[in-house]
Design a protein around this motif. Structure first.
Motif, mmCIF file in Angstrom:
data_model
loop_
_atom_site.group_PDB
_atom_site.id
_atom_site.type_symbol
_atom_site.label_atom_id
_atom_site.label_comp_id
_atom_site.label_asym_id
_atom_site.label_seq_id
_atom_site.Cartn_x
_atom_site.Cartn_y
_atom_site.Cartn_z
ATOM 1 N N VAL A 31 10.404 32.205 29.161
ATOM 2 C CA VAL A 31 10.811 30.857 29.550
ATOM 3 C C VAL A 31 10.607 29.816 28.457
ATOM 4 O O VAL A 31 11.131 28.714 28.555
ATOM 5 C CB VAL A 31 10.100 30.404 30.855
ATOM 6 C CG1 VAL A 31 10.525 31.266 32.020
ATOM 7 C CG2 VAL A 31 8.591 30.398 30.692
ATOM 8 N N GLN A 32 9.868 30.165 27.406
ATOM 9 C CA GLN A 32 9.636 29.195 26.334
ATOM 10 C C GLN A 32 9.277 29.950 25.054
ATOM 11 O O GLN A 32 8.526 30.917 25.090
ATOM 12 C CB GLN A 32 8.482 28.283 26.714
ATOM 13 C CG GLN A 32 8.110 27.265 25.671
ATOM 14 C CD GLN A 32 6.868 26.477 26.084
ATOM 15 O OE1 GLN A 32 6.467 26.480 27.232
ATOM 16 N NE2 GLN A 32 6.263 25.816 25.127
ATOM 17 N N GLY A 33 9.837 29.496 23.945
ATOM 18 C CA GLY A 33 9.404 29.988 22.652
ATOM 19 C C GLY A 33 10.398 30.798 21.855
ATOM 20 O O GLY A 33 10.187 31.007 20.662
ATOM 21 N N ALA A 34 11.496 31.263 22.457
ATOM 22 C CA ALA A 34 12.498 32.001 21.683
ATOM 23 C C ALA A 34 13.366 31.004 20.924
ATOM 24 O O ALA A 34 13.791 30.001 21.469
ATOM 25 C CB ALA A 34 13.361 32.864 22.591
ATOM 26 N N ARG A 35 13.597 31.285 19.682
ATOM 27 C CA ARG A 35 14.510 30.437 18.902
ATOM 28 C C ARG A 35 15.936 30.754 19.346
ATOM 29 O O ARG A 35 16.217 31.863 19.801
ATOM 30 C CB ARG A 35 14.324 30.687 17.420
ATOM 31 C CG ARG A 35 12.923 30.284 16.951
ATOM 32 C CD ARG A 35 12.888 30.058 15.462
ATOM 33 N NE ARG A 35 11.546 29.758 15.011
ATOM 34 C CZ ARG A 35 11.041 28.539 14.891
ATOM 35 N NH1 ARG A 35 11.773 27.499 15.205
ATOM 36 N NH2 ARG A 35 9.824 28.344 14.468
ATOM 37 N N PRO A 36 16.851 29.799 19.242
ATOM 38 C CA PRO A 36 18.226 30.028 19.701
ATOM 39 C C PRO A 36 18.872 31.235 19.004
ATOM 40 O O PRO A 36 18.707 31.431 17.805
ATOM 41 C CB PRO A 36 18.953 28.737 19.327
ATOM 42 C CG PRO A 36 17.873 27.713 19.200
ATOM 43 C CD PRO A 36 16.652 28.450 18.736
ATOM 44 N N ALA A 37 19.583 32.022 19.803
ATOM 45 C CA ALA A 37 20.269 33.200 19.274
ATOM 46 C C ALA A 37 21.585 32.797 18.618
ATOM 47 O O ALA A 37 22.175 31.772 18.971
ATOM 48 C CB ALA A 37 20.549 34.183 20.408
ATOM 49 N N VAL A 38 22.024 33.599 17.677
ATOM 50 C CA VAL A 38 23.341 33.404 17.074
ATOM 51 C C VAL A 38 24.355 34.000 18.040
ATOM 52 O O VAL A 38 24.273 35.189 18.372
ATOM 53 C CB VAL A 38 23.429 34.103 15.700
ATOM 54 C CG1 VAL A 38 24.819 33.955 15.117
ATOM 55 C CG2 VAL A 38 22.372 33.550 14.751
ATOM 56 N N PRO A 39 25.295 33.195 18.564
ATOM 57 C CA PRO A 39 26.257 33.707 19.557
ATOM 58 C C PRO A 39 27.023 34.930 19.040
ATOM 59 O O PRO A 39 27.514 34.944 17.917
ATOM 60 C CB PRO A 39 27.208 32.526 19.787
ATOM 61 C CG PRO A 39 26.426 31.324 19.370
ATOM 62 C CD PRO A 39 25.524 31.789 18.266
ATOM 63 N N GLY A 40 27.070 35.957 19.883
ATOM 64 C CA GLY A 40 27.825 37.154 19.570
ATOM 65 C C GLY A 40 27.180 38.077 18.560
ATOM 66 O O GLY A 40 27.760 39.086 18.183
ATOM 67 N N LYS A 41 25.971 37.759 18.123
ATOM 68 C CA LYS A 41 25.303 38.594 17.121
ATOM 69 C C LYS A 41 23.927 38.992 17.631
ATOM 70 O O LYS A 41 23.040 38.153 17.777
ATOM 71 C CB LYS A 41 25.173 37.833 15.808
ATOM 72 C CG LYS A 41 24.572 38.658 14.699
ATOM 73 C CD LYS A 41 24.496 37.871 13.401
ATOM 74 C CE LYS A 41 23.843 38.726 12.339
ATOM 75 N NZ LYS A 41 23.534 37.953 11.145
ATOM 76 N N PRO A 42 23.726 40.294 17.928
ATOM 77 C CA PRO A 42 22.399 40.726 18.387
ATOM 78 C C PRO A 42 21.374 40.594 17.257
ATOM 79 O O PRO A 42 21.726 40.705 16.079
ATOM 80 C CB PRO A 42 22.602 42.189 18.769
ATOM 81 C CG PRO A 42 23.833 42.623 18.062
ATOM 82 C CD PRO A 42 24.666 41.396 17.834
ATOM 83 N N PRO A 43 20.123 40.324 17.591
ATOM 84 C CA PRO A 43 19.113 40.182 16.547
ATOM 85 C C PRO A 43 18.913 41.494 15.782
ATOM 86 O O PRO A 43 18.904 42.566 16.378
ATOM 87 C CB PRO A 43 17.853 39.773 17.301
ATOM 88 C CG PRO A 43 18.111 40.030 18.732
ATOM 89 C CD PRO A 43 19.585 40.141 18.931
ATOM 90 N N ALA A 44 18.754 41.391 14.478
ATOM 91 C CA ALA A 44 18.562 42.574 13.634
ATOM 92 C C ALA A 44 17.311 43.331 14.063
ATOM 93 O O ALA A 44 16.240 42.745 14.214
ATOM 94 C CB ALA A 44 18.448 42.146 12.169
ATOM 95 N N GLY A 45 17.466 44.628 14.277
ATOM 96 C CA GLY A 45 16.335 45.466 14.669
ATOM 97 C C GLY A 45 15.761 45.131 16.027
ATOM 98 O O GLY A 45 14.673 45.568 16.359
ATOM 99 N N GLY A 46 16.477 44.322 16.811
ATOM 100 C CA GLY A 46 15.966 43.918 18.117
ATOM 101 C C GLY A 46 14.826 42.924 18.038
ATOM 102 O O GLY A 46 14.148 42.674 19.022
#
Length: 130
Positions: A12-27
């Motif tokens: 609910v708090q603390g994740a930085r915004p994701a890049v739309p359409g791009k999964p995070p590298a290595g999860g």
């Protein structure tokens, strides 16, 4: 448990915004210095939790609370066969809520640039056999 890359509602708090359409590298999900997670649990029981990620060599400085109670952490640093840092914690039954209450887990003092991969939960008791 869950993978932070799945963007569950638990985080609910603390994740930085994701890049739309791009999964995070290595999860690995970039996070802020404080991460707040809510956990619905079926029973009031002691828990073992394990947080894995890239903690920028600062895992020993991380603090945790569970429902406001400070919980000691044990660091297993990355190296050798272990690809990521791991923080292990044991939560006593006395601070765990069940059913109608959510439980709040907070990790604080994460180093700049930290990235989280998974939070795994393991029961200590077989509550479902009672």
């Amino acid at each position: 448990g869950f993978a932070f890359a799945d963007r569950q509602w638990y985080l609910v708090q603390g994740a930085r915004p994701a890049v739309p359409g791009k999964p995070p590298a290595g999860g690995l999900v970039p996070v802020e210095s404080q991460v707040r997670i809510v956990l619905p649990l079926m029973a009031r029981e002691p828990l073992r939790l394990s947080l894995s990620g890239e903690l920028r060599g600062q895992g020993a400085a991380v603090r945790a609370t569970f429902n406001g109670t400070p919980i000691p952490l044990r660091l297993r640093p990355a190296g050798g066969a272990v690809a990521l840092d791991q923080l292990d914690l044991e939560v006593p039954e006395s601070v765990v809520h069940s059913r109608g209450w959510l439980n709040e887990l907070v990790f604080d003092n994460l180093a700049e640039g930290s990235q989280l991969k998974r939070l795994d939960l393991s029961p200590v008791k077989d509550w479902w056999r009672r």
